[in-house]
Design a protein around this motif. Structure first.
Motif, short mmCIF file in Angstrom:
data_model
loop_
_atom_site.label_atom_id
_atom_site.label_comp_id
_atom_site.label_asym_id
_atom_site.label_seq_id
_atom_site.Cartn_x
_atom_site.Cartn_y
_atom_site.Cartn_z
N ALA A 134 91.24 -57.66 36.65
CA ALA A 134 92.21 -56.93 37.49
C ALA A 134 92.24 -55.46 37.07
CB ALA A 134 93.60 -57.54 37.33
N ALA A 135 92.38 -54.59 38.06
CA ALA A 135 92.55 -53.16 37.75
C ALA A 135 93.99 -52.93 37.30
CB ALA A 135 92.26 -52.34 39.00
N LEU A 136 94.18 -52.03 36.34
CA LEU A 136 95.54 -51.67 35.93
C LEU A 136 95.86 -50.27 36.48
CD1 LEU A 136 97.93 -52.71 33.85
CD2 LEU A 136 97.29 -50.56 32.78
N LEU A 137 96.87 -50.21 37.34
CA LEU A 137 97.31 -48.93 37.89
C LEU A 137 98.69 -48.59 37.35
CD1 LEU A 137 95.10 -49.93 39.98
CD2 LEU A 137 96.22 -48.40 41.58
N VAL A 138 98.89 -47.32 37.07
CA VAL A 138 100.19 -46.87 36.57
C VAL A 138 101.01 -46.38 37.75
CG1 VAL A 138 101.36 -45.29 34.97
CG2 VAL A 138 99.09 -46.18 34.41
N ASP A 139 102.27 -46.79 37.80
CA ASP A 139 103.16 -46.34 38.87
C ASP A 139 103.60 -44.91 38.55
OD1 ASP A 139 104.75 -46.30 41.06
OD2 ASP A 139 106.24 -47.74 40.34
N GLY A 140 103.04 -43.93 39.27
CA GLY A 140 103.30 -42.53 38.95
C GLY A 140 102.48 -42.11 37.73
N HIS A 141 102.85 -40.99 37.13
CA HIS A 141 102.23 -40.52 35.87
C HIS A 141 100.70 -40.46 35.91
CE1 HIS A 141 106.22 -40.99 34.24
NE2 HIS A 141 106.22 -42.26 34.54
N PRO A 142 100.11 -39.82 36.93
CA PRO A 142 98.64 -39.77 36.96
C PRO A 142 98.03 -39.07 35.75
CG PRO A 142 99.59 -38.23 38.56
CD PRO A 142 100.71 -39.09 38.07
N GLU A 143 98.84 -38.19 35.11
CA GLU A 143 98.32 -37.46 33.94
C GLU A 143 98.12 -38.37 32.73
OE1 GLU A 143 102.69 -37.74 33.47
OE2 GLU A 143 101.38 -37.36 35.17
N LEU A 144 98.68 -39.58 32.77
CA LEU A 144 98.54 -40.50 31.62
C LEU A 144 97.41 -41.52 31.82
CD1 LEU A 144 102.31 -41.39 30.98
CD2 LEU A 144 101.00 -39.46 30.12
N VAL A 145 96.87 -41.58 33.04
CA VAL A 145 95.93 -42.65 33.38
C VAL A 145 94.71 -42.65 32.46
CG1 VAL A 145 94.30 -43.39 35.17
CG2 VAL A 145 96.68 -42.93 35.76
N ALA A 146 94.01 -41.52 32.38
CA ALA A 146 92.78 -41.46 31.58
C ALA A 146 93.10 -41.65 30.10
CB ALA A 146 92.07 -40.13 31.81
N ARG A 147 94.19 -41.05 29.66
CA ARG A 147 94.52 -41.12 28.22
C ARG A 147 94.93 -42.53 27.80
NH1 ARG A 147 98.65 -36.32 28.32
NH2 ARG A 147 99.00 -36.77 26.10
N GLY A 148 95.45 -43.30 28.75
CA GLY A 148 95.85 -44.66 28.41
C GLY A 148 94.79 -45.70 28.70
N GLY A 149 93.68 -45.28 29.34
CA GLY A 149 92.62 -46.24 29.66
C GLY A 149 92.92 -47.09 30.88
N ALA A 150 93.81 -46.59 31.76
CA ALA A 150 94.12 -47.33 32.99
C ALA A 150 93.06 -47.05 34.04
CB ALA A 150 95.50 -46.93 33.50
N ASP A 151 93.10 -47.83 35.14
CA ASP A 151 92.09 -47.69 36.19
C ASP A 151 92.51 -46.73 37.30
OD1 ASP A 151 90.03 -49.79 35.41
OD2 ASP A 151 91.90 -50.90 35.28
N GLY A 152 93.79 -46.36 37.33
CA GLY A 152 94.23 -45.47 38.39
C GLY A 152 95.73 -45.33 38.39
N ALA A 153 96.23 -44.68 39.46
CA ALA A 153 97.68 -44.48 39.59
C ALA A 153 98.10 -44.77 41.02
CB ALA A 153 98.05 -43.04 39.22
N HIS A 154 99.36 -45.20 41.15
CA HIS A 154 99.99 -45.34 42.46
C HIS A 154 100.95 -44.16 42.62
CE1 HIS A 154 101.78 -47.03 46.02
NE2 HIS A 154 102.95 -46.71 45.50
N LEU A 155 100.81 -43.42 43.73
CA LEU A 155 101.53 -42.16 43.90
C LEU A 155 102.55 -42.25 45.03
CD1 LEU A 155 98.17 -40.49 43.42
CD2 LEU A 155 100.08 -40.22 41.83
N PRO A 156 103.70 -41.61 44.81
CA PRO A 156 104.80 -41.77 45.77
C PRO A 156 104.80 -40.72 46.88
CG PRO A 156 105.60 -40.66 43.82
CD PRO A 156 104.14 -40.89 43.61
N GLY A 157 103.77 -40.72 47.72
CA GLY A 157 103.77 -39.80 48.85
C GLY A 157 102.60 -38.84 48.83
N ILE A 158 102.44 -38.14 49.96
CA ILE A 158 101.30 -37.26 50.19
C ILE A 158 101.21 -36.14 49.16
CG2 ILE A 158 100.39 -35.55 51.81
CD1 ILE A 158 99.73 -38.11 52.89
N ALA A 159 102.35 -35.48 48.89
CA ALA A 159 102.31 -34.33 47.97
C ALA A 159 101.83 -34.77 46.59
CB ALA A 159 103.69 -33.69 47.88
#
Length: 224
Positions: free
Chosen positions: A71-96
Motif C-alpha cells: 500500500a502507498a502511504l500518503l500524508v494528509d497535508g504536510h507535503p514538505e514532510l513527505v520525502a523526509r519521512g519516506g512517504a509515497d505522497g500527500a493528500h492536499l486540501p484544494g487547488i491552491a
C-alpha cells in the motif's frame, strides 16, 4: 455501430484513512494485520499537528509497514514532510495547496487532492497534474454533500476523465454506492475504526461491499 465497448474498469480498491495519530504504537501493531486482510491500495496518514521532527519520525515509523504490504502511504497535508519521512505522497486540501505542493512532489511522489467544491475546480486539478481527485469529504464545518450528489460527481468524473476518482465514504452503504457509481478508490476511515467488532471485520466487509457493487454494475452494463 461498433459493438466494442470500452474495457471494463478494474474493481475499486480501498483507501484507508488512519485515526489522527499522536502516538503511533497502537496503529503500528494493528496495521499489518489490517492490510493483509483486505485489498487496501493506500493509507492516508492523518497526523496530529506538532513539531516537524516528531511528525517526520511518525511518518518514518508507519511508512514501512504500509509499503511492505503493497500500500502507498500518503500524508494528509504536510507535503514538505513527505520525502523526509519516506512517504509515497500527500493528500492536499484544494487547488491552491495542490499547486504549491506539485513542484516538491512530482515526478516521484503522489499528489492527490480534495476540497473540490465545483466541477470546474475538479477539472483544474486534473489538468494541473493531480494523481487523483477526492469527492465527498467534510469541509471545515463538518458539512458535506449528500451521498447522491457525491455519487453523481463520481459518475461524471469516471465517464469523462483519466485520473482516478476517490469517494469519501462515511458508512458501508456509501462505500457500496460510490463503488457502483464509478469510484476507482473508496476512502474509508472513522466508521472502520469505530466498528464495535474491530477495524479488521469492518475493513473486510467494506472491501467485499465495493467489489460486489462493481461486479453488479458491470453485469448490469453487459445486460443493458
Amino acid at each position: 455501430m461498433s459493438n466494442k465497448s470500452p474495457p471494463p474498469r478494474p474493481a475499486p480498491r480501498l483507501y484507508l484513512a488512519t485515526p489522527v495519530v499522536d502516538d503511533p504504537a497502537s496503529l503500528l501493531a494493528e496495521l499489518p494485520g489490517l492490510l493483509a486482510a483486505a485489498d487496501v491500495a493506500a493509507v492516508l496518514l492523518r497526523l496530529k499537528q506538532t513539531d516537524q521532527r516528531t511528525m517526520i519520525s511518525r511518518i518514518k515509523a508507519l511508512a514501512p509497514p504500509a509499503q511492505k504490504a503493497g500500500a502507498a502511504l500518503l500524508v494528509d497535508g504536510h507535503p514538505e514532510l513527505v520525502a523526509r519521512g519516506g512517504a509515497d505522497g500527500a493528500h492536499l486540501p484544494g487547488i491552491a495547496a495542490l499547486k504549491e505542493a506539485l513542484p516538491s512532489l512530482k515526478p516521484d511522489r503522489i499528489a492527490g487532492v480534495g476540497g473540490l467544491t465545483t466541477r470546474h475546480h475538479s477539472m483544474d486539478a486534473g489538468e494541473i497534474g493531480a494523481d487523483y481527485v477526492l469527492f465527498g469529504e467534510p469541509d471545515a464545518k463538518g458539512q458535506r454533500p449528500s451521498s447522491q450528489a457525491i455519487a453523481e460527481r463520481l459518475d461524471w468524473w469516471a465517464e469523462l476523465f483519466e485520473p482516478p476518482c476517490v469517494g469519501f465514504a462515511i458508512s458501508l452503504e456509501e462505500a457500496h454506492e460510490f463503488a457502483a457509481s464509478g469510484a476507482d478508490f473508496v476512502l474509508v476511515g472513522d466508521f472502520i475504526w469505530a466498528d464495535p467488532r474491530g477495524p479488521k471485520a469492518a475493513l473486510i466487509e467494506a472491501d467485499a461491499a465495493i467489489k460486489k457493487a462493481h461486479a453488479t454494475a458491470l453485469a448490469d452494463q453487459e445486460h443493458g
